[in-house]
Design a protein around this motif. Structure first.
Motif, mmCIF file in Angstrom:
data_model
loop_
_atom_site.group_PDB
_atom_site.id
_atom_site.type_symbol
_atom_site.label_atom_id
_atom_site.label_comp_id
_atom_site.label_asym_id
_atom_site.label_seq_id
_atom_site.Cartn_x
_atom_site.Cartn_y
_atom_site.Cartn_z
ATOM 1 N N ASP A 99 62.884 21.794 37.012
ATOM 2 C CA ASP A 99 63.227 23.057 35.952
ATOM 3 C C ASP A 99 63.138 24.275 36.525
ATOM 4 O O ASP A 99 61.956 24.653 37.422
ATOM 5 N N ASP A 100 64.487 25.082 37.283
ATOM 6 C CA ASP A 100 63.913 26.773 38.131
ATOM 7 C C ASP A 100 62.802 27.293 37.680
ATOM 8 O O ASP A 100 63.222 27.730 36.654
ATOM 9 N N VAL A 101 62.330 28.319 38.479
ATOM 10 C CA VAL A 101 61.261 29.510 37.742
ATOM 11 C C VAL A 101 61.796 30.530 38.726
ATOM 12 O O VAL A 101 61.557 30.438 39.656
ATOM 13 N N MET A 102 62.237 31.609 37.471
ATOM 14 C CA MET A 102 62.385 32.874 38.615
ATOM 15 C C MET A 102 61.095 33.844 38.589
ATOM 16 O O MET A 102 59.821 33.343 38.022
ATOM 17 N N PRO A 103 61.720 34.798 39.422
ATOM 18 C CA PRO A 103 59.801 35.299 39.790
ATOM 19 C C PRO A 103 59.458 36.392 38.615
ATOM 20 O O PRO A 103 60.178 36.271 38.051
ATOM 21 N N ALA A 104 58.225 35.501 38.761
ATOM 22 C CA ALA A 104 57.157 35.672 37.118
ATOM 23 C C ALA A 104 56.438 36.058 38.057
ATOM 24 O O ALA A 104 55.912 35.679 38.673
ATOM 25 N N THR A 105 55.491 37.209 37.196
ATOM 26 C CA THR A 105 54.204 37.026 37.045
ATOM 27 C C THR A 105 53.072 36.108 36.660
ATOM 28 O O THR A 105 53.243 35.873 35.752
ATOM 29 N N TYR A 106 51.863 36.315 37.393
ATOM 30 C CA TYR A 106 51.423 34.767 36.318
ATOM 31 C C TYR A 106 49.600 35.208 36.801
ATOM 32 O O TYR A 106 49.110 34.696 35.828
ATOM 33 N N CYS A 107 49.064 36.211 37.325
ATOM 34 C CA CYS A 107 48.467 36.668 36.819
ATOM 35 C C CYS A 107 47.843 38.159 38.161
ATOM 36 O O CYS A 107 48.598 38.026 38.776
ATOM 37 N N GLU A 108 46.764 39.026 37.843
ATOM 38 C CA GLU A 108 46.495 40.240 38.227
ATOM 39 C C GLU A 108 45.416 39.739 38.560
ATOM 40 O O GLU A 108 44.384 40.019 38.397
ATOM 41 N N ILE A 109 44.713 41.245 40.208
ATOM 42 C CA ILE A 109 44.044 41.172 40.432
ATOM 43 C C ILE A 109 43.452 42.098 40.437
ATOM 44 O O ILE A 109 44.118 43.006 40.159
ATOM 45 N N ASP A 110 41.730 42.466 39.559
ATOM 46 C CA ASP A 110 42.052 43.481 39.758
ATOM 47 C C ASP A 110 40.798 44.273 40.740
ATOM 48 O O ASP A 110 39.702 43.706 41.025
ATOM 49 N N LEU A 111 41.531 44.924 42.124
ATOM 50 C CA LEU A 111 41.081 44.940 43.103
ATOM 51 C C LEU A 111 39.765 46.539 43.370
ATOM 52 O O LEU A 111 40.106 46.820 43.755
ATOM 53 N N ASP A 112 38.328 45.416 43.433
ATOM 54 C CA ASP A 112 37.680 46.611 43.897
ATOM 55 C C ASP A 112 37.395 46.488 45.139
ATOM 56 O O ASP A 112 37.799 45.532 45.547
ATOM 57 N N LYS A 113 36.140 47.389 45.058
ATOM 58 C CA LYS A 113 35.455 47.305 46.956
ATOM 59 C C LYS A 113 35.423 46.406 47.477
ATOM 60 O O LYS A 113 35.375 45.973 48.990
ATOM 61 N N GLU A 114 34.491 45.260 46.403
ATOM 62 C CA GLU A 114 34.037 44.027 46.756
ATOM 63 C C GLU A 114 35.128 43.003 47.266
ATOM 64 O O GLU A 114 34.923 42.345 48.383
ATOM 65 N N LYS A 115 35.722 43.289 46.427
ATOM 66 C CA LYS A 115 37.402 41.703 46.451
ATOM 67 C C LYS A 115 38.063 42.387 47.932
ATOM 68 O O LYS A 115 38.030 41.419 48.611
ATOM 69 N N ARG A 116 38.596 43.481 47.893
ATOM 70 C CA ARG A 116 38.936 44.197 49.029
ATOM 71 C C ARG A 116 38.210 43.474 50.167
ATOM 72 O O ARG A 116 39.311 43.384 50.886
ATOM 73 N N ASP A 117 37.382 43.806 50.234
ATOM 74 C CA ASP A 117 36.445 43.634 51.235
ATOM 75 C C ASP A 117 36.105 42.152 51.536
ATOM 76 O O ASP A 117 36.257 41.992 52.852
ATOM 77 N N ALA A 118 36.044 41.215 51.447
ATOM 78 C CA ALA A 118 36.239 39.436 51.616
ATOM 79 C C ALA A 118 37.945 39.547 51.619
ATOM 80 O O ALA A 118 38.218 39.166 52.340
ATOM 81 N N PHE A 119 39.412 39.972 50.625
ATOM 82 C CA PHE A 119 40.015 39.918 51.485
ATOM 83 C C PHE A 119 40.718 40.136 52.939
ATOM 84 O O PHE A 119 41.018 39.982 53.948
ATOM 85 N N VAL A 120 39.548 41.853 53.442
ATOM 86 C CA VAL A 120 40.019 42.110 54.567
ATOM 87 C C VAL A 120 39.902 41.500 55.905
ATOM 88 O O VAL A 120 40.172 41.051 57.305
ATOM 89 N N TYR A 121 38.086 40.734 55.707
ATOM 90 C CA TYR A 121 37.735 39.920 55.934
ATOM 91 C C TYR A 121 38.610 38.529 56.723
ATOM 92 O O TYR A 121 38.757 38.448 57.683
ATOM 93 N N ALA A 122 39.345 38.212 55.636
ATOM 94 C CA ALA A 122 39.966 36.801 55.954
ATOM 95 C C ALA A 122 40.703 37.361 56.529
ATOM 96 O O ALA A 122 41.390 36.768 57.508
ATOM 97 N N ILE A 123 41.967 38.863 56.601
ATOM 98 C CA ILE A 123 42.805 39.019 57.117
ATOM 99 C C ILE A 123 42.326 38.842 58.584
ATOM 100 O O ILE A 123 43.300 38.870 59.378
ATOM 101 N N LYS A 124 41.294 39.321 58.455
ATOM 102 C CA LYS A 124 41.351 39.782 59.967
ATOM 103 C C LYS A 124 41.073 38.461 60.560
ATOM 104 O O LYS A 124 40.820 38.192 62.418
ATOM 105 N N ASN A 125 40.237 37.907 60.448
ATOM 106 C CA ASN A 125 40.300 36.744 60.553
ATOM 107 C C ASN A 125 41.091 35.328 60.731
ATOM 108 O O ASN A 125 40.717 33.759 60.744
ATOM 109 N N HIS A 126 42.513 35.996 60.400
ATOM 110 C CA HIS A 126 43.111 34.755 60.044
ATOM 111 C C HIS A 126 43.824 33.544 59.098
ATOM 112 O O HIS A 126 43.460 32.625 59.481
ATOM 113 N N TYR A 127 42.910 34.204 57.626
ATOM 114 C CA TYR A 127 42.717 33.282 57.416
ATOM 115 C C TYR A 127 44.321 32.228 56.639
ATOM 116 O O TYR A 127 44.491 33.572 56.643
#
Length: 588
Positions: A99-127
């Motif tokens: 059953d094909d699924v067309m591009p669809a949004t499944y959730c939304e991240i409310d990006l505050d500073k703490e969450k952004r810092d977590a993602f930045v740390y992960a990207i810096k360390n090639h997570y």
């Protein structure tokens, strides 16, 4: 009818061993067959730095959001899964078979500073993260930085292409798209799509895409096997020629001495291995530890042989944790081998505390492995890593040791003591030990021990590179035929080297051959551990306390187990050689 004594213990042992075996099919995901429109589960496993394979965390330890579909719980199906840090969590994505699924949004991240810092740390360390669909692994990267390293972007769109053949899933591909800049106090929409396509790949061959024949079947690999094989032919030929010619001369000289009268024999220049016939079968120093090590080494060899054969027959890499589960199961089942060889050797050496020897032999390897794991577990808990072993898993491992390994070891010890525990040496042991004469420095046991492991290590170090790369990097080891050949070559080289070392030691009238033969073969472990340092600093980009302690901790366990196995093989071969040469000599 009265129940058999010990029946509850046997039942508990059987139940514990069943934990190690892969479960029977209970759902479509386990049967790997689906009906049209039937639910297909996308499991999120772990996330972690690319260069530190063992440093993994739960996927949702990063502030990713979950799909709206009702959550499904997952439990560790085998002990191997739990020990390897598999942490499957439901993605919440709605995926149905064909059953094909067309591009669809499944959730939304409310990006505050703490969450952004977590993602930045992960990207810096090639997570990057790992997911599973129908037991097929999929990898994706969290995000990337721009060239200046000032702005960071998150991949927000998962494009899944799933191949099917009949009613089975045979292929999964993930493309990460939708690069979105990480800006605090914004909302990021996570989306996905699913495209089903027909595939000609057979279900049995669906893991072939994860293998790397160009790496494992490279000409260097073939050349190393050929090189080791030629080393074996050369060594066996050399040992046969030296020992046959030398022993023939020794036998002729000793026969000539038999024809001399007492006066000529007293005035003659007596030397050589025959002179220590009254001490060569003297019990080794510390026989309790020595027999426990030999028994454990024989068990490790049996486990290695059986697991390699099973891996050659069955593709163990297709099931999560199956290799580790198989190894634990085989180790527990082969405990009588440890008891038999350790117990019989201890009895032949006149040991009286056989129960203590049995306990030491049974728990020597488990204590070493569990002690290292316990230490690393503290670091894993501190890091909140998925590799932290759950308390229930620890209890299960302890129960296996006490209710499976120990009783089977007891059975083996009793059999060994009764069947081959009587000393039947070809020479009588003198009451007073013979003084050991002075000899050249290179004939000292310490020097022989240090040099004894060089050739065995030389025969396996290329294979060590492939094994290390499959465990510490992202390769799936599947050429178990190579591993079997290398194991056979290692055994032959080890026995040949220890026989030559022991012959020269006895010829120098030093009868301390038991520990020397064991340790000269076991010194292979020192060279393997030294090679692991080279591999860490020059072949990997690992970093951090957790990954470094994990690497060197478990490499120490691996090297020690390899050393104990080589030592047992060397001792057993040398023991047969020593018994043979003294059987053929006339002793007054």
């Amino acid at each position: 009818m009265r129940p058999l004594p010990g029946a509850p213990g046997v039942a508990a042992a059987a139940a514990l061993l069943l934990l190690l075996l892969p479960p029977r099919a209970r759902a479509d995901e386990h049967e790997h067959t689906y009906q049209d429109k039937e639910e297909v589960v996308l499991w999120m496993n772990t996330v972690g730095p690319y260069h530190n394979r063992q440093e993994t965390y739960k996927y949702f330890s990063l502030p990713f959001c979950v799909g709206s579909k009702k959550s499904i719980s997952h439990y560790h199906e085998t002990l191997g899964e739990a020990l390897q840090g598999v942490e499957l969590e439901f993605s919440g994505l709605d995926i149905k078979f064909k059953d094909d699924v067309m591009p669809a949004t499944y959730c939304e991240i409310d990006l505050d500073k703490e969450k952004r810092d977590a993602f930045v740390y992960a990207i810096k360390n090639h997570y990057w993260y790992q997911m599973y669909i129908d037991d097929l692994p999929i990898w994706g990267i969290v995000g990337e930085a721009d060239e200046n390293g000032e702005d960071y972007y998150l991949w927000t769109y998962k494009k899944l292409e799933i191949g099917f053949n009949g009613n089975r899933i045979v292929d999964v591909n993930l493309t990460s798209e939708g690069k979105v800049k990480l800006v605090p106090n914004t909302k990021i929409q996570m989306s996905y799509s699913v495209k089903w396509k027909k595939s000609d790949v057979k279900f049995e061959d669906r893991f072939d895409k994860y293998l790397d024949p160009s790496f494992f079947q490279h000409r260097i690999h073939w050349f190393s096997i050929f090189n080791s094989f030629m080393m074996v032919i050369f060594l066996v030929g050399l040992v046969s020629m030296i020992l046959m010619r030398t022993l023939r001369k020794d036998y002729a000289r000793y026969s000539k001495e038999e024809e001399m009268d007492d006066m000529d024999r007293d005035l003659g220049d007596e030397y050589g291995w025959k002179q220590v016939h009254g001490d060569v079968f003297r019990p080794s120093s510390h026989p309790l530890i020595f027999s426990s090590l030999v028994g454990s080494g024989c068990q490790i060899f049996a486990v290695s042989l059986i697991v390699i054969i099973v891996a050659m027959i069955e593709d163990l890499y297709t099931e999560r944790g199956s290799m580790l589960s198989t190894a634990i199961f085989v180790y527990a089942a082969t405990s009588p081998v440890n008891g038999y060889f350790g117990g019989s050797l201890y009895a032949r050496q006149g040991g009286r505390r056989w129960i203590k020897q049995m306990f030491i032999g049974a728990f020597l390897i488990p204590a070493m492995v569990c002690g290292t794991a316990f230490f690393i577990n503290f670091i894993a808990i501190y890091y909140h890593a998925s590799r932290a072993i759950p308390f229930g898993t620890m209890v299960a491992v302890c129960c296996i040791c006490f209710f499976v390994i120990l009783p089977l070891n007891l059975v083996g010890t009793i059999l060994g003591r009764n069947l081959s525990g009587q000393p039947n040496f070809p020479c009588r042991v003198n009451a007073v030990p013979r003084p050991i004469p002075e000899k050249k420095w290179f004939m000292e046991p310490a020097v022989i021990v240090c040099l004894g492991g060089i050739l065995p290590f030389g025969s396996i170090f290329i294979e060590m590179y492939f094994i290390f790369t499959s465990f510490w990097a992202y390769k799936i080891y599947y050429v178990y035929g190579f591993m079997m050949l290398v194991l056979v070559i290692l055994c032959i080289v080890t026995v040949c080297v220890t026989i030559v070392c022991t012959y020269f030691l006895l010829n120098a009238e030093d009868y301390r051959w038991q520990w020397t033969s064991f340790l000269s073969a076991a010194s292979t472990a020192i060279y393997v551990y030294m090679y692991s340092f080279y591999y860490y600093f020059f072949k990997t980009k690992m970093y951090g306390l957790f990954q470094t302690s994990f690497y060197f901790g478990y490499m120490a366990v691996f090297s020690t187990a390899l050393g104990i196995m080589c030592g047992a093989i060397g001792y057993m071969g040398t023991s047969a050689f020593v018994r043979k040469i003294y059987t053929n000599v006339k002793i007054d």
